[in-house]
Design an enzyme around this catalytic site. Structure first.
Site, PDB file in Angstrom:
ATOM      1  N   ILE A 289      -2.890  -7.286  14.549  1.00 58.55           N
ATOM      2  CA  ILE A 289      -1.875  -7.029  15.593  1.00 58.55           C
ATOM      3  C   ILE A 289      -2.437  -6.093  16.663  1.00 58.55           C
ATOM      4  O   ILE A 289      -2.320  -6.344  17.865  1.00 58.55           O
ATOM      5  CB  ILE A 289      -0.607  -6.420  14.955  1.00 58.55           C
ATOM      6  CG1 ILE A 289      -0.081  -7.348  13.856  1.00 58.55           C
ATOM      7  CG2 ILE A 289       0.463  -6.157  16.010  1.00 58.55           C
ATOM      8  CD1 ILE A 289       0.974  -6.730  12.962  1.00 58.55           C
TER       9      ILE A 289
ATOM     10  N   LYS B  77     -11.377  -2.632  17.932  1.00 60.46           N
ATOM     11  CA  LYS B  77      -9.974  -2.960  18.223  1.00 60.46           C
ATOM     12  C   LYS B  77      -9.683  -2.890  19.723  1.00 60.46           C
ATOM     13  O   LYS B  77      -8.752  -3.515  20.200  1.00 60.46           O
ATOM     14  CB  LYS B  77      -9.040  -1.996  17.488  1.00 60.46           C
ATOM     15  CG  LYS B  77      -9.256  -1.958  15.973  1.00 60.46           C
ATOM     16  CD  LYS B  77      -8.233  -2.767  15.237  1.00 60.46           C
ATOM     17  CE  LYS B  77      -8.427  -2.651  13.732  1.00 60.46           C
ATOM     18  NZ  LYS B  77      -7.445  -3.403  12.968  1.00 60.46           N
TER      19      LYS B  77
ATOM     20  N   ASN C 140       0.853  -1.199   0.000  1.00 62.89           N
ATOM     21  CA  ASN C 140       0.000   0.000   0.000  1.00 62.89           C
ATOM     22  C   ASN C 140       0.882   1.240   0.000  1.00 62.89           C
ATOM     23  O   ASN C 140       2.102   1.131  -0.065  1.00 62.89           O
ATOM     24  CB  ASN C 140      -0.937  -0.038   1.216  1.00 62.89           C
ATOM     25  CG  ASN C 140      -0.144  -0.103   2.501  1.00 62.89           C
ATOM     26  OD1 ASN C 140       0.555   0.836   2.866  1.00 62.89           O
ATOM     27  ND2 ASN C 140      -0.215  -1.237   3.179  1.00 62.89           N
TER      28      ASN C 140
ATOM     29  N   PHE D   3      -4.145   3.599  14.749  1.00 61.32           N
ATOM     30  CA  PHE D   3      -4.409   4.592  13.705  1.00 61.32           C
ATOM     31  C   PHE D   3      -5.522   4.044  12.818  1.00 61.32           C
ATOM     32  O   PHE D   3      -5.765   2.837  12.809  1.00 61.32           O
ATOM     33  CB  PHE D   3      -3.145   4.827  12.864  1.00 61.32           C
ATOM     34  CG  PHE D   3      -2.269   5.926  13.396  1.00 61.32           C
ATOM     35  CD1 PHE D   3      -1.563   5.750  14.571  1.00 61.32           C
ATOM     36  CD2 PHE D   3      -2.149   7.137  12.722  1.00 61.32           C
ATOM     37  CE1 PHE D   3      -0.742   6.759  15.076  1.00 61.32           C
ATOM     38  CE2 PHE D   3      -1.344   8.157  13.206  1.00 61.32           C
ATOM     39  CZ  PHE D   3      -0.644   7.970  14.379  1.00 61.32           C
TER      40      PHE D   3
ATOM     41  N   CYS E 152       0.982   2.291  13.937  1.00 64.31           N
ATOM     42  CA  CYS E 152       0.779   3.284  12.875  1.00 64.31           C
ATOM     43  C   CYS E 152       0.925   2.630  11.505  1.00 64.31           C
ATOM     44  O   CYS E 152       0.603   3.229  10.482  1.00 64.31           O
ATOM     45  CB  CYS E 152       1.817   4.392  13.065  1.00 64.31           C
ATOM     46  SG  CYS E 152       1.642   5.732  11.928  1.00 64.31           S
ATOM     47  N   ALA E 153       1.406   1.387  11.482  1.00 64.02           N
ATOM     48  CA  ALA E 153       1.644   0.726  10.194  1.00 64.02           C
ATOM     49  C   ALA E 153       0.335   0.480   9.456  1.00 64.02           C
ATOM     50  O   ALA E 153      -0.714   0.292  10.073  1.00 64.02           O
ATOM     51  CB  ALA E 153       2.355  -0.603  10.427  1.00 64.02           C
TER      52      ALA E 153
HETATM   53  O1  PMT Z   1       3.193   6.099   6.384  1.00 64.31           O
HETATM   54  P1  PMT Z   1       2.636   7.424   5.899  1.00 64.31           P
HETATM   55  O2  PMT Z   1       2.796   7.607   4.401  1.00 64.31           O
HETATM   56  O3  PMT Z   1       3.171   8.590   6.688  1.00 64.31           O
HETATM   57  O4  PMT Z   1       1.051   7.407   6.132  1.00 64.31           O
HETATM   58  C1  PMT Z   1       0.547   7.366   7.440  1.00 64.31           C
HETATM   59  C2  PMT Z   1      -0.664   6.448   7.533  1.00 64.31           C
HETATM   60  C3  PMT Z   1      -1.814   7.050   6.709  1.00 64.31           C
HETATM   61  C4  PMT Z   1      -0.336   5.046   7.030  1.00 64.31           C
HETATM   62  C5  PMT Z   1      -1.013   6.365   9.068  1.00 64.31           C
HETATM   63  O5  PMT Z   1      -1.262   7.639   9.551  1.00 64.31           O
HETATM   64  C6  PMT Z   1      -2.230   5.481   9.290  1.00 64.31           C
HETATM   65  O6  PMT Z   1      -3.377   5.897   9.208  1.00 64.31           O
HETATM   66  N1  PMT Z   1      -1.967   4.183   9.612  1.00 64.31           N
HETATM   67  C7  PMT Z   1      -2.999   3.148   9.738  1.00 64.31           C
HETATM   68  C8  PMT Z   1      -3.433   2.745   8.361  1.00 64.31           C
HETATM   69  C9  PMT Z   1      -4.330   1.535   8.356  1.00 64.31           C
HETATM   70  O7  PMT Z   1      -3.927   0.511   7.884  1.00 64.31           O
HETATM   71  O8  PMT Z   1      -5.478   1.652   8.949  1.00 64.31           O
HETATM   72  P2  PMT Z   1      -6.506   0.443   9.133  1.00 64.31           P
HETATM   73  O9  PMT Z   1      -7.776   1.137   9.298  1.00 64.31           O
HETATM   74  O10 PMT Z   1      -6.391  -0.574   8.056  1.00 64.31           O
HETATM   75  O11 PMT Z   1      -6.036  -0.257  10.459  1.00 64.31           O
HETATM   76  C10 PMT Z   1      -6.436   0.200  11.738  1.00 64.31           C
HETATM   77  C11 PMT Z   1      -5.398  -0.081  12.765  1.00 64.31           C
HETATM   78  O12 PMT Z   1      -5.185  -1.487  12.924  1.00 64.31           O
HETATM   79  C12 PMT Z   1      -4.024   0.485  12.505  1.00 64.31           C
HETATM   80  O13 PMT Z   1      -3.494   0.919  13.736  1.00 64.31           O
HETATM   81  C13 PMT Z   1      -3.223  -0.693  11.963  1.00 64.31           C
HETATM   82  O14 PMT Z   1      -1.832  -0.570  12.264  1.00 64.31           O
HETATM   83  C14 PMT Z   1      -3.836  -1.832  12.736  1.00 64.31           C
HETATM   84  N2  PMT Z   1      -3.819  -3.130  12.045  1.00 64.31           N
HETATM   85  C15 PMT Z   1      -4.533  -3.319  10.907  1.00 64.31           C
HETATM   86  C16 PMT Z   1      -4.572  -4.557  10.332  1.00 64.31           C
HETATM   87  C17 PMT Z   1      -3.843  -5.620  10.911  1.00 64.31           C
HETATM   88  N3  PMT Z   1      -3.840  -6.831  10.369  1.00 64.31           N
HETATM   89  N4  PMT Z   1      -3.140  -5.408  12.030  1.00 64.31           N
HETATM   90  C18 PMT Z   1      -3.112  -4.184  12.605  1.00 64.31           C
HETATM   91  O15 PMT Z   1      -2.442  -3.994  13.639  1.00 64.31           O
END
Ligand code: PMT
Length: 407
Positions: A308, A342, A207, A324, A271-272
């Protein structure tokens, strides 16, 4: 007044040409900066350009009545919260180790009680020389901090250790030394970047995450005195000063690295951008079009990755866990639902429909969503400033968790 008062002491080496960039980085982080130069440094960088970028007159001479009239050398020594010596040449390090006061720079260094950070730069043989190493040992024993030198091609034509650390790294280290230590003694884990899920030997599902937001959090947490481990998916970014990076590629690797580290940390920030799914089977060889019948499509079976954030929120105990969210519409409602699903302590929501925020940009506009449903909306800010605001909230949450634990 700025966040800190930094006195940059320029030494006489070729790397002094990078001083305007260093001054810009320090001022960009909100610090007030003044500069002073050794007589040799003035051959490599002009006082005029440093005066323009620092916004303050540059001091060069101990015995100039005009300069002393503007700000006396003792006043300058007392003014500084931190002195950054860059480049720290072999000669300047030797004079500092000896405690000489034979020019303005060494006199101010001797008269100041401020912490000192040196960024050495010199020929590799000068760096390795027993005399330089002995001087370095004396300076470090006095508590002087050091950043670099780095290895690479040197201006003198030799290869090896001797390049001055780049201005951003020096600025990060200065920030770390100066930073309000609101996270001193805390262990913080941060995930950053976009995971890469292989399809075959050359292709992957990934991504647009650049890692910038996560790396800004890591740099800021280190600046606040935390011991930081950064579990990072592939990015083009350098590891911030004082941060331990664990590099991973896939969501499964990130999951394993987080599990290895989590027991030791008091704060975890996810934040990933983690891939929710991965190809069920990654081919070790490159999948070739010729292996398929003409016109035949390729079906990829995807299987879910572990969540995670949800896992570490579930088992968090007294740990503070921040998530995030990247949302494209109904941001507040979607963020509240995600936080409930979460189970974390704070959710930082990005509206990724905005072109100027979220993935890849240098700035971000986020909402801070609490489990009570409260929402704080932050304006568009540099990612480092967003990191500061998030960590201010983390420090408060940690204090509340601490109180709950002890009551
Ligand atoms: O890296 P940059 O270019 O600076 O951009 C920053 C960002 C937009 C990536 C960052 O600010 C951000 O929003 N990160 C979370 C992006 C995301 O994947 O969101 P999500 O809605 O899919 O996931 C929600 C949360 O669950 C996140 O904290 C993610 O780390 C976590 N997650 C998601 C899926 C997974 N299998 N395990 C996780 O831990």
């Amino acid at each position: 007044m700025g966040r800190g008062r930094i006195l940059v002491a320029g030494g006489g080496g070729i790397a002094a040409y990078k001083l305007p960039e260093l001054v810009r980085a320090l001022r960009g982080a909100g610090h007030e900066v003044r500069c002073m130069l050794t007589p040799a440094a003035a051959n490599f960088v002009s006082a005029l350009s440093l005066g323009a970028v620092s916004g303050a007159p540059v001091r060069q001479s101990l015995l100039d009545p005009g300069e002393e009239g503007e700000i006396g050398h003792i006043e300058l020594a007392d003014w500084a919260d931190l002195i950054v010596v860059a480049p720290a040449t072999a000669d300047l390090m030797a004079r500092m180790a000896q405690g000489l006061a034979d020019d303005l720079v060494t006199t101010v260094l001797l008269a100041s009680r401020a912490p000192v950070l040196i960024a050495p730069a010199m020929n590799v043989h000068m760096w390795e020389h027993a005399a330089t190493q002995a001087n370095l040992a004396v300076l470090e024993a006095r508590g002087i901090a050091r950043v670099g030198p780095e290895a690479g091609e040197l201006a003198c034509g030799w290869e090896g250790l001797g390049r001055m650390a780049d201005p951003e790294t020096i600025a990060d280290e200065a920030e770390r030394l100066l930073g309000a230590k609101s996270l001193a003694g805390e262990r913080v884990l941060i995930t950053a970047g976009g995971t890469r899920e292989p399809i075959d030997a050359v292709r992957a599902i990934t991504n647009r995450s650049s890692g910038k937001m996560g790396y800004a959090l890591a740099a800021e947490a280190a600046a606040r005195g935390a011991e930081v481990v950064l579990v990072s998916a592939p990015t083009a970014l350098r590891c911030p000063a004082g941060v331990r990076r664990v590099s991973v590629q896939t969501a499964l690797e990130m999951h394993a690295a987080v599990r290895d580290e989590i027991a030791e940390v008091g704060v975890a920030i996810c934040c990933a951008a983690v891939a929710d799914f991965r190809p069920a089977q990654a081919s070790e060889r490159k999948i070739k079009k010729e292996d398929l019948a003409p016109g035949e499509g390729l079906l990829l079976e995807l299987v879910p990755n572990p969540d995670i954030l949800a896992e570490i929120s579930r088992d968090r105990g007294a740990r503070v866990v921040v998530g995030f969210a990247a949302e494209s519409h109904d941001v507040v409602a979607a963020a509240r639902r995600k936080l409930a699903r979460k189970g974390c302590d704070l959710l930082v929501a990005n509206d990724i429909s905005r072109e100027d925020a979220g993935f890849e940009t240098d700035e971000n506009a986020v909402l801070l969503v609490s489990p009570t449903g409260d929402v704080e909306e932050l304006p568009l800010l540099p990612k480092r400033e967003v990191a500061r605001r998030v960590l201010d909230r983390v420090a408060k949450l940690r204090d509340t968790h601490g109180e709950t634990e002890s009551s």
